[in-house]
Design an enzyme around this catalytic site. Structure first.
Site, PDB file in Angstrom:
ATOM      1  N   ALA A  72      -1.503 -78.308  86.634  1.00 50.15           N
ATOM      2  CA  ALA A  72      -2.741 -79.106  86.478  1.00 50.15           C
ATOM      3  C   ALA A  72      -2.883 -79.298  84.943  1.00 50.15           C
ATOM      4  CB  ALA A  72      -3.988 -78.398  86.873  1.00 50.15           C
ATOM      5  N   GLY A 115      -0.151 -76.577  90.173  1.00 52.99           N
ATOM      6  CA  GLY A 115      -0.377 -77.707  90.937  1.00 52.99           C
ATOM      7  C   GLY A 115       0.878 -78.391  91.378  1.00 52.99           C
ATOM      8  N   GLU A 118       1.919 -76.794  94.308  1.00 52.38           N
ATOM      9  CA  GLU A 118       1.210 -77.146  95.325  1.00 52.38           C
ATOM     10  C   GLU A 118       1.415 -78.568  95.903  1.00 52.38           C
ATOM     11  OE1 GLU A 118      -2.475 -74.045  94.555  1.00 52.38           O
ATOM     12  OE2 GLU A 118      -2.059 -75.755  93.027  1.00 52.38           O
ATOM     13  N   GLU A 138      -0.968 -69.408  87.758  1.00 55.08           N
ATOM     14  CA  GLU A 138      -2.316 -69.390  87.486  1.00 55.08           C
ATOM     15  C   GLU A 138      -3.060 -68.014  86.937  1.00 55.08           C
ATOM     16  OE1 GLU A 138      -1.768 -72.746  90.443  1.00 55.08           O
ATOM     17  OE2 GLU A 138      -1.144 -70.765  90.010  1.00 55.08           O
TER      18      GLU A 138
END
Length: 264
Positions: A72, A115, A118, A138
């Site tokens: 992210a 992310g 993901e 994370e």
């Protein structure tokens, strides 16, 4: 030939569609392809357009040669408190990507982290370059994955390996990802994208309705008990029996020729 023109939103490069394949490339090299909210909005907008375009039968999602996506956008994340995180639109954007009805082939070289991991797990098939590394680090930031990293990853690789990746923040290599079932193939880095396109063109050459309902049935196997999944599979099988493409496929096989699909 598509009658639609595909823009390249900020942070993305778009090519095609050609031979039924649309390529979406993450292109924020200075930010290691960090997944900002505007970037995710751009992906969703492209997929929504592609969903209604008969000229697009498969999508290839890729990143850079060294980094697919490193996670992210931390600069964006740092400015948000708990309320802002609760109300942000990112979960809806990832959900919209997951609802895309046509096949997506991911091509990953370098890091697919947080992310980025993901995002690529939303692809239906992943081709990994030899340099690919997958991770959910994370935990090192005092948080946990928030876009499927605890759920999709566990479905793909099993509890023990998912726990190691999520709790310890350790990465796995392309070969480890292949052995665990996270990716379908490993290719040389310089052949990874070409192999993804080769596979996408092959899929694009199949009967469109059959491909769509096959994807739907396989995805439902993760959402429903076996008995319910079998009912769905049979329903989709019966629906396809009423299509022109099914009749064409049978005729072409009996006549020893290549079928001509119409998508009906």
């Amino acid at each position: 030939m598509s009658e639609l023109t595909y823009p390249s939103p900020e942070g993305l490069l778009v090519a095609g569609p050609e031979a039924g394949v649309l390529e979406i490339r993450l292109d924020r090299p200075d930010a290691r392809n960090a997944l900002s909210t505007p970037l995710l909005r751009g992906i969703v907008a492209l997929l929504q357009q592609a969903a209604g375009d008969d000229a697009v039968r498969c999508v290839v999602l890729t990143g850079g040669d060294k980094v697919f996506a490193a996670g992210a956008d931390l600069a964006e994340m740092a400015s948000k408190d708990m309320q802002a995180v609760l109300l942000e639109e990112r979960p809806q954007l990832f959900a919209a990507i997951g609802r895309f009805p046509k096949p997506v082939v991911g091509a990953v070289c370098g890091y697919a982290l947080g992310g980025g991991c993901e995002l690529v797990m939303h692809a239906d098939i992943i081709i990994a370059g030899e340099s690919a590394q997958f991770g959910q680090p994370e935990i090192n930031l005092g948080i946990i994955p928030g876009a499927g990293g605890t759920q999709r990853l566990t479905h793909a690789v099993g509890k023990s390996l998912a726990m190691k990746m999520v709790l310890a923040g350790e990465f796995i290599s392309a070969r480890e990802a292949l052995a665990a079932g996270l990716v379908a193939e490993v290719a040389a880095d310089d052949a990874c994208l070409a192999r993804a396109h080769e596979l996408a063109r092959k899929i694009a050459g199949k009967a469109p309705l059959a491909v769509r309902l096959a994807k739907d049935a396989v995805l439902q196997s993760f959402e429903t008990p076996l008995a319910a999944g079998m009912v769905l599979e049979r329903r989709n099988f019966v629906v396809l029996a009423g299509t022109d493409d099914r009749n064409e496929g049978v005729r072409a096989f009996l006549e020893k020729r290549k079928p001509v699909w119409t998508g009906r």
